[in-house]
Design a protein around this motif. Structure first.
Motif, PDB file in Angstrom:
ATOM      1  N   THR A  32       0.510  -1.353  -0.427  1.00 43.81           N
ATOM      2  CA  THR A  32      -0.333   0.336   0.034  1.00 43.81           C
ATOM      3  C   THR A  32       1.031   1.240   0.072  1.00 43.81           C
ATOM      4  N   ARG A  37       3.177   6.334  -2.980  1.00 44.64           N
ATOM      5  CA  ARG A  37       4.039   6.824  -3.533  1.00 44.64           C
ATOM      6  C   ARG A  37       4.600   6.211  -5.281  1.00 44.64           C
ATOM      7  N   MET A  54       1.791  11.572   4.192  1.00 45.30           N
ATOM      8  CA  MET A  54       3.325  10.293   4.074  1.00 45.30           C
ATOM      9  C   MET A  54       4.422  11.114   4.887  1.00 45.30           C
ATOM     10  N   ARG A  58       1.721   9.992   9.339  1.00 47.10           N
ATOM     11  CA  ARG A  58       0.596   9.427   9.499  1.00 47.10           C
ATOM     12  C   ARG A  58       0.223   8.835   8.809  1.00 47.10           C
ATOM     13  N   MET A  65      -7.352   3.843   2.194  1.00 44.41           N
ATOM     14  CA  MET A  65      -6.855   2.475   2.233  1.00 44.41           C
ATOM     15  C   MET A  65      -7.913   1.321   1.486  1.00 44.41           C
ATOM     16  N   PHE A  87      -0.371  -2.928   4.782  1.00 41.15           N
ATOM     17  CA  PHE A  87      -1.925  -3.170   5.212  1.00 41.15           C
ATOM     18  C   PHE A  87      -2.631  -4.528   6.294  1.00 41.15           C
ATOM     19  N   ARG A 130      14.387   7.411   2.994  1.00 43.78           N
ATOM     20  CA  ARG A 130      13.256   8.192   1.672  1.00 43.78           C
ATOM     21  C   ARG A 130      12.881   9.364   2.395  1.00 43.78           C
ATOM     22  N   ASP A 132      10.210   9.555   3.319  1.00 42.64           N
ATOM     23  CA  ASP A 132       9.249  10.235   4.881  1.00 42.64           C
ATOM     24  C   ASP A 132      10.203  10.387   6.241  1.00 42.64           C
ATOM     25  N   ARG A 141       5.646   7.818  13.689  1.00 42.29           N
ATOM     26  CA  ARG A 141       4.791   6.138  12.442  1.00 42.29           C
ATOM     27  C   ARG A 141       5.717   5.142  13.669  1.00 42.29           C
TER      28      ARG A 141
HETATM   29  P1  AMP Z   1       5.081   1.916   4.092  1.00 43.00           P
HETATM   30  O1  AMP Z   1       5.737   2.036   3.402  1.00 43.00           O
HETATM   31  O2  AMP Z   1       4.376   0.387   4.299  1.00 43.00           O
HETATM   32  O3  AMP Z   1       5.955   2.141   4.940  1.00 43.00           O
HETATM   33  O4  AMP Z   1       3.911   3.558   3.786  1.00 43.00           O
HETATM   34  C1  AMP Z   1       4.062   4.185   4.411  1.00 43.00           C
HETATM   35  C2  AMP Z   1       3.461   5.554   4.070  1.00 43.00           C
HETATM   36  O5  AMP Z   1       2.284   5.018   3.192  1.00 43.00           O
HETATM   37  C3  AMP Z   1       3.052   5.286   5.757  1.00 43.00           C
HETATM   38  O6  AMP Z   1       3.508   6.270   6.864  1.00 43.00           O
HETATM   39  C4  AMP Z   1       1.347   5.738   5.889  1.00 43.00           C
HETATM   40  O7  AMP Z   1       1.878   7.069   5.295  1.00 43.00           O
HETATM   41  C5  AMP Z   1       0.974   5.568   4.148  1.00 43.00           C
HETATM   42  N1  AMP Z   1       0.558   4.240   4.719  1.00 43.00           N
HETATM   43  C6  AMP Z   1       0.799   2.877   3.942  1.00 43.00           C
HETATM   44  N2  AMP Z   1      -0.483   2.005   4.597  1.00 43.00           N
HETATM   45  C7  AMP Z   1      -1.406   2.581   5.223  1.00 43.00           C
HETATM   46  C8  AMP Z   1      -2.479   1.570   5.482  1.00 43.00           C
HETATM   47  N3  AMP Z   1      -2.764   0.312   5.376  1.00 43.00           N
HETATM   48  N4  AMP Z   1      -3.615   2.559   6.538  1.00 43.00           N
HETATM   49  C9  AMP Z   1      -2.936   4.033   6.083  1.00 43.00           C
HETATM   50  N5  AMP Z   1      -2.061   4.621   5.732  1.00 43.00           N
HETATM   51  C10 AMP Z   1      -1.041   3.548   5.085  1.00 43.00           C
END
Ligand code: AMP
Length: 182
Positions: A32, A37, A54, A58, A65, A87, A130, A132, A141
């Protein structure tokens, strides 16, 4: 159709392991974070909204989602299965996912839980680079993970067998352990 949910704190290596598992088992890697991204790079409405959240570390709202995941899983009927990375991150998302699995008739679902301690996670996130991965976003986070996302594992423990894997060590070694257990 087999489904794997890879779960764990930010920085534990979910994306790396999910990629290796998807190549090995020839299943679809569905991240997700990657979808968001991509959307941000393309500058879509979703992408612009998601990028702001992101960058602060948050979460993107549940209803957005859940819609994304439902679409992706319904468009993926021909592959051997999928590994879901990133997710669910809230109890609401987990409950919605259970309903989606029921609706699509997906029964063979495994939950992999990768673990590491906070110092190790902060160190890895700081080294990753990255957009973020700044200290404020990392702290947010980790905080949201503890308060909102970690309880999801309690939800799964009630309905399924959760497979715990230590996420600290060599990527290849960890992957070997995962493949053996799966
Ligand atoms: P990740 O690559 O999984 O670390 O996700 C990067 C960012 O995307 C997270 O810090 C959230 O802001 C957003 N994000 C990804 N997956 C979700 C999700 N299932 N629910 C809410 N925000 C998400």
């Amino acid at each position: 159709m087999q489904g794997i949910i890879i779960f764990g704190p930010p920085g534990v290596g979910k994306g790396t392991q999910a990629q290796l598992i998807s190549e090995r088992l020839k299943i679809y890697h569905f991240s997700t974070g990657e979808i968001l991204r991509d959307a941000a790079l393309k500058g879509t409405e979703l992408g612009i909204k998601a990028k702001a959240l992101m960058d602060e570390g948050r979460l993107v709202p549940d209803e957005i989602m859940i819609g994304i995941v439902k679409d992706a899983l319904s468009n993926n009927g021909n592959s051997n299965g999928f590994i879901l990375d990133g997710f669910p991150r809230t109890i609401e998302q987990a409950k919605a996912l259970t309903l989606i699995f029921d609706e699509f008739g997906f029964k063979d679902i495994k939950i992999l839980y990768l673990t590491a301690d906070d110092d190790e996670l902060t160190r890895r996130l700081m080294n990753r680079g990255r957009s973020d991965d700044n200290i404020q976003s990392i702290l947010t986070r980790l905080h949201i993970y503890k308060n909102t996302t970690a309880p999801v594992i309690d939800y799964y423990k009630r309905i399924k067998n959760v497979i715990y894997i230590n996420g600290v060590g060599e990527i290849e070694e960890i992957n070997k352990k995962i493949i053996e257990i799966l």
